[in-house]
Design a protein around this motif. Structure first.
Motif, PDB file in Angstrom:
ATOM      1  N   VAL A  22       0.654  -1.046   0.143  1.00  0.00           N
ATOM      2  CA  VAL A  22       0.088   0.068   0.015  1.00  0.00           C
ATOM      3  C   VAL A  22       1.043   1.221   0.136  1.00  0.00           C
ATOM      4  CG1 VAL A  22      -1.951  -1.201   1.105  1.00  0.00           C
ATOM      5  CG2 VAL A  22      -0.173  -0.014   2.703  1.00  0.00           C
ATOM      6  N   PHE A  23       0.308   2.244  -0.743  1.00  0.00           N
ATOM      7  CA  PHE A  23       1.002   3.516  -0.718  1.00  0.00           C
ATOM      8  C   PHE A  23       0.865   4.264   0.707  1.00  0.00           C
ATOM      9  CE2 PHE A  23       0.472   8.150  -1.085  1.00  0.00           C
ATOM     10  CZ  PHE A  23       1.827   8.515  -1.844  1.00  0.00           C
ATOM     11  N   TRP A  24       1.957   4.983   1.006  1.00  0.00           N
ATOM     12  CA  TRP A  24       1.917   5.367   2.398  1.00  0.00           C
ATOM     13  C   TRP A  24       3.092   6.666   2.362  1.00  0.00           C
ATOM     14  CZ3 TRP A  24      -0.487   4.847   6.637  1.00  0.00           C
ATOM     15  CH2 TRP A  24      -0.072   5.218   7.801  1.00  0.00           C
ATOM     16  N   GLY A  25       2.070   7.894   2.723  1.00  0.00           N
ATOM     17  CA  GLY A  25       2.733   9.143   2.400  1.00  0.00           C
ATOM     18  C   GLY A  25       3.245   9.884   3.574  1.00  0.00           C
ATOM     19  N   LYS A  26       4.237  10.532   3.339  1.00  0.00           N
ATOM     20  CA  LYS A  26       4.752  11.311   4.620  1.00  0.00           C
ATOM     21  C   LYS A  26       4.281  12.941   4.423  1.00  0.00           C
ATOM     22  CE  LYS A  26       9.047  13.208   5.244  1.00  0.00           C
ATOM     23  NZ  LYS A  26       8.742  14.508   6.019  1.00  0.00           N
ATOM     24  N   ARG A  27       3.439  13.296   5.426  1.00  0.00           N
ATOM     25  CA  ARG A  27       3.229  14.613   5.481  1.00  0.00           C
ATOM     26  C   ARG A  27       4.424  15.659   5.246  1.00  0.00           C
ATOM     27  NH1 ARG A  27      -1.400  16.136   8.335  1.00  0.00           N
ATOM     28  NH2 ARG A  27      -1.026  18.136   7.247  1.00  0.00           N
ATOM     29  N   ILE A  28       3.800  16.497   4.485  1.00  0.00           N
ATOM     30  CA  ILE A  28       4.924  17.596   4.251  1.00  0.00           C
ATOM     31  C   ILE A  28       5.471  18.255   5.337  1.00  0.00           C
ATOM     32  CG2 ILE A  28       3.248  19.416   3.633  1.00  0.00           C
ATOM     33  CD1 ILE A  28       5.310  20.188   1.265  1.00  0.00           C
ATOM     34  N   ARG A  29       6.744  18.543   5.579  1.00  0.00           N
ATOM     35  CA  ARG A  29       7.723  18.989   6.549  1.00  0.00           C
ATOM     36  C   ARG A  29       7.198  18.411   8.233  1.00  0.00           C
ATOM     37  NH1 ARG A  29       6.458  23.315   3.056  1.00  0.00           N
ATOM     38  NH2 ARG A  29       4.619  23.779   4.115  1.00  0.00           N
ATOM     39  N   THR A  30       6.803  17.114   8.222  1.00  0.00           N
ATOM     40  CA  THR A  30       6.405  16.622   9.288  1.00  0.00           C
ATOM     41  C   THR A  30       7.001  15.006   9.263  1.00  0.00           C
ATOM     42  OG1 THR A  30       4.469  15.550   8.920  1.00  0.00           O
ATOM     43  CG2 THR A  30       4.295  17.766   9.441  1.00  0.00           C
ATOM     44  N   HIS A  31       6.998  14.330  10.753  1.00  0.00           N
ATOM     45  CA  HIS A  31       7.376  12.997  10.590  1.00  0.00           C
ATOM     46  C   HIS A  31       6.120  11.881  10.576  1.00  0.00           C
ATOM     47  CE1 HIS A  31      11.564  13.924  11.320  1.00  0.00           C
ATOM     48  NE2 HIS A  31      11.240  14.842  12.073  1.00  0.00           N
ATOM     49  N   SER A  32       5.116  12.769  10.020  1.00  0.00           N
ATOM     50  CA  SER A  32       3.779  11.986  10.101  1.00  0.00           C
ATOM     51  C   SER A  32       3.541  11.246   8.843  1.00  0.00           C
ATOM     52  CB  SER A  32       2.554  12.828  10.649  1.00  0.00           C
ATOM     53  OG  SER A  32       1.439  12.358  10.150  1.00  0.00           O
ATOM     54  N   TRP A  33       3.165   9.925   8.901  1.00  0.00           N
ATOM     55  CA  TRP A  33       2.930   9.201   7.732  1.00  0.00           C
ATOM     56  C   TRP A  33       1.469   8.533   7.869  1.00  0.00           C
ATOM     57  CZ3 TRP A  33       6.813   7.427   3.843  1.00  0.00           C
ATOM     58  CH2 TRP A  33       7.839   7.886   4.161  1.00  0.00           C
ATOM     59  N   GLN A  34       0.846   8.514   6.361  1.00  0.00           N
ATOM     60  CA  GLN A  34      -0.578   8.174   6.423  1.00  0.00           C
ATOM     61  C   GLN A  34      -1.215   7.828   5.120  1.00  0.00           C
ATOM     62  OE1 GLN A  34      -2.357  12.346   7.719  1.00  0.00           O
ATOM     63  NE2 GLN A  34      -3.301  12.121   5.572  1.00  0.00           N
ATOM     64  N   PHE A  35      -2.139   7.381   4.801  1.00  0.00           N
ATOM     65  CA  PHE A  35      -2.923   6.912   3.639  1.00  0.00           C
ATOM     66  C   PHE A  35      -3.548   8.409   3.184  1.00  0.00           C
ATOM     67  CE2 PHE A  35      -4.079   2.843   5.348  1.00  0.00           C
ATOM     68  CZ  PHE A  35      -3.241   2.058   4.591  1.00  0.00           C
ATOM     69  N   PRO A  36      -3.554   8.635   1.799  1.00  0.00           N
ATOM     70  CA  PRO A  36      -4.036   9.684   1.258  1.00  0.00           C
ATOM     71  C   PRO A  36      -5.687   9.979   1.635  1.00  0.00           C
ATOM     72  CG  PRO A  36      -3.002   8.767  -0.261  1.00  0.00           C
ATOM     73  CD  PRO A  36      -3.065   7.646   0.680  1.00  0.00           C
ATOM     74  N   GLN A  37      -5.911  11.194   1.974  1.00  0.00           N
ATOM     75  CA  GLN A  37      -7.355  11.062   2.382  1.00  0.00           C
ATOM     76  C   GLN A  37      -7.695  12.809   2.435  1.00  0.00           C
ATOM     77  OE1 GLN A  37      -7.218  10.507   6.942  1.00  0.00           O
ATOM     78  NE2 GLN A  37      -7.924  12.608   7.066  1.00  0.00           N
ATOM     79  N   GLY A  38      -9.065  13.145   2.257  1.00  0.00           N
ATOM     80  CA  GLY A  38      -9.217  14.543   2.189  1.00  0.00           C
ATOM     81  C   GLY A  38     -10.932  14.674   2.009  1.00  0.00           C
ATOM     82  N   GLY A  39     -11.281  15.876   2.346  1.00  0.00           N
ATOM     83  CA  GLY A  39     -12.809  16.045   2.473  1.00  0.00           C
ATOM     84  C   GLY A  39     -13.585  16.044   1.310  1.00  0.00           C
ATOM     85  N   ILE A  40     -14.736  15.961   1.190  1.00  0.00           N
ATOM     86  CA  ILE A  40     -15.908  15.733   0.210  1.00  0.00           C
ATOM     87  C   ILE A  40     -16.507  17.386   0.168  1.00  0.00           C
ATOM     88  CG2 ILE A  40     -17.690  14.903  -0.776  1.00  0.00           C
ATOM     89  CD1 ILE A  40     -17.269  12.324   0.636  1.00  0.00           C
ATOM     90  N   ASN A  41     -16.040  17.786  -1.167  1.00  0.00           N
ATOM     91  CA  ASN A  41     -16.809  19.248  -1.316  1.00  0.00           C
ATOM     92  C   ASN A  41     -18.289  18.886  -1.714  1.00  0.00           C
ATOM     93  OD1 ASN A  41     -14.206  20.477  -0.959  1.00  0.00           O
ATOM     94  ND2 ASN A  41     -13.855  20.180  -3.320  1.00  0.00           N
ATOM     95  N   TYR A  42     -18.956  20.174  -1.257  1.00  0.00           N
ATOM     96  CA  TYR A  42     -20.615  20.278  -1.560  1.00  0.00           C
ATOM     97  C   TYR A  42     -20.653  20.059  -2.835  1.00  0.00           C
ATOM     98  CZ  TYR A  42     -25.076  22.309  -1.649  1.00  0.00           C
ATOM     99  OH  TYR A  42     -26.322  22.416  -1.795  1.00  0.00           O
ATOM    100  N   GLY A  43     -21.512  19.185  -3.164  1.00  0.00           N
ATOM    101  CA  GLY A  43     -21.986  18.886  -4.590  1.00  0.00           C
ATOM    102  C   GLY A  43     -21.242  17.624  -5.137  1.00  0.00           C
ATOM    103  N   GLU A  44     -20.099  17.164  -4.293  1.00  0.00           N
ATOM    104  CA  GLU A  44     -19.171  16.141  -4.955  1.00  0.00           C
ATOM    105  C   GLU A  44     -19.898  14.846  -4.385  1.00  0.00           C
ATOM    106  OE1 GLU A  44     -14.664  16.951  -5.759  1.00  0.00           O
ATOM    107  OE2 GLU A  44     -15.156  16.766  -3.495  1.00  0.00           O
ATOM    108  N   THR A  45     -19.566  13.826  -5.157  1.00  0.00           N
ATOM    109  CA  THR A  45     -20.037  12.360  -4.587  1.00  0.00           C
ATOM    110  C   THR A  45     -18.547  11.810  -4.050  1.00  0.00           C
ATOM    111  OG1 THR A  45     -18.989  11.313  -6.883  1.00  0.00           O
ATOM    112  CG2 THR A  45     -21.543  11.780  -6.712  1.00  0.00           C
ATOM    113  N   PRO A  46     -18.679  10.818  -3.202  1.00  0.00           N
ATOM    114  CA  PRO A  46     -17.417  10.009  -2.534  1.00  0.00           C
ATOM    115  C   PRO A  46     -16.296   9.818  -3.762  1.00  0.00           C
ATOM    116  CG  PRO A  46     -19.180   9.508  -1.381  1.00  0.00           C
ATOM    117  CD  PRO A  46     -19.776  10.020  -2.543  1.00  0.00           C
TER     118      PRO A  46
END
Length: 223
Positions: A22-46
């Motif tokens: 699985v893809f594992w990304g490091k948050r920019i300028r931190t030591h935090s690693w996570q999966f990609p994620q983000g908010g759903i904008n108004y009117g968008e489907t998942p």
């Protein structure tokens, strides 16, 4: 955009390579690693939000991936108060997420962490499927457990490392060094870098430190 209970609609992305890593990304300028994620904008489907976040954070387009599965229902986690901006406290509680399992049908070099002017990650690597459970920040761990468990039954069964997945074991080895800004570090041949060289024996993964004060899940811009 919050629901009545104070949860922000969000998508999470588990991106697989041909080995079920699985893809594992490091948050920019931190030591935090996570999966990609983000908010759903108004009117968008998942699904629309997933493709937008995939491009913004990883640089991939729809033609680079195949949707394998998604979670059936929203998975929720609450964010501790000390991770929430003061002006959002009392309204924002956390995230409710739909998780997608994607198969990469493009190449590693199709990834571009600088696809937008506001990158989320500055390095990435492939991890064995269950390793994120050991290294993600604690308040996200239950959601990661639920998402990975629900999606695991859809994993391709012809991948090299499926023996770990079928047995429920977790392996703490990986095949690839971190990629800086989306570029892979390749083995050398006669002292020269070689991009097509096969990987050697996988080194032991170095577990990144726990997330510090900033986290992608806090009530803030875009996330």
């Amino acid at each position: 955009m919050l629901d009545r209970e104070g949860f922000r609609p969000n998508v999470g992305i588990v991106l697989l390579n041909h080995r079920n890593q699985v893809f594992w990304g490091k948050r920019i300028r931190t030591h935090s690693w996570q999966f990609p994620q983000g908010g759903i904008n108004y009117g968008e489907t998942p699904e629309q939000a997933m493709y937008r976040e995939l491009h913004e954070e990883v640089g991939l387009n729809p033609e680079h991936v195949r949707i394998v599965a998604r979670t059936r229902d929203w998975l929720r986690y609450e964010v501790p108060q000390n991770f929430i901006r003061r002006d959002a406290r009392g309204h924002y509680r956390g995230q409710k997420q739909i998780w997608f399992l994607l198969q990469l049908i493009g190449r590693d070099c199709d990834m571009n962490l600088r696809a937008t002017d506001h990158p989320e990650f500055d390095a990435w690597r492939w991890n064995e499927y269950w390793i994120p459970l050991d290294v993600v920040i604690e308040f996200k761990r239950d959601v990661y457990q639920m998402a990975l468990t629900e999606l695991a039954r859809f994993l391709p069964r012809n991948a090299q490392h499926n023996r770990y997945l079928r047995s429920g074991m977790r392996t703490h080895h990986r095949d690839d060094a971190p990629r800086q800004n989306g570029r892979a570090e390749a083995p050398a041949l006669n002292g020269k870098p070689r991009l097509d060289a096969p990987a050697g024996p996988p080194p032991t993964v170095v577990v990144p430190p726990s997330v510090v004060a900033q986290d992608a899940a806090v009530a803030g811009p875009r996330r």
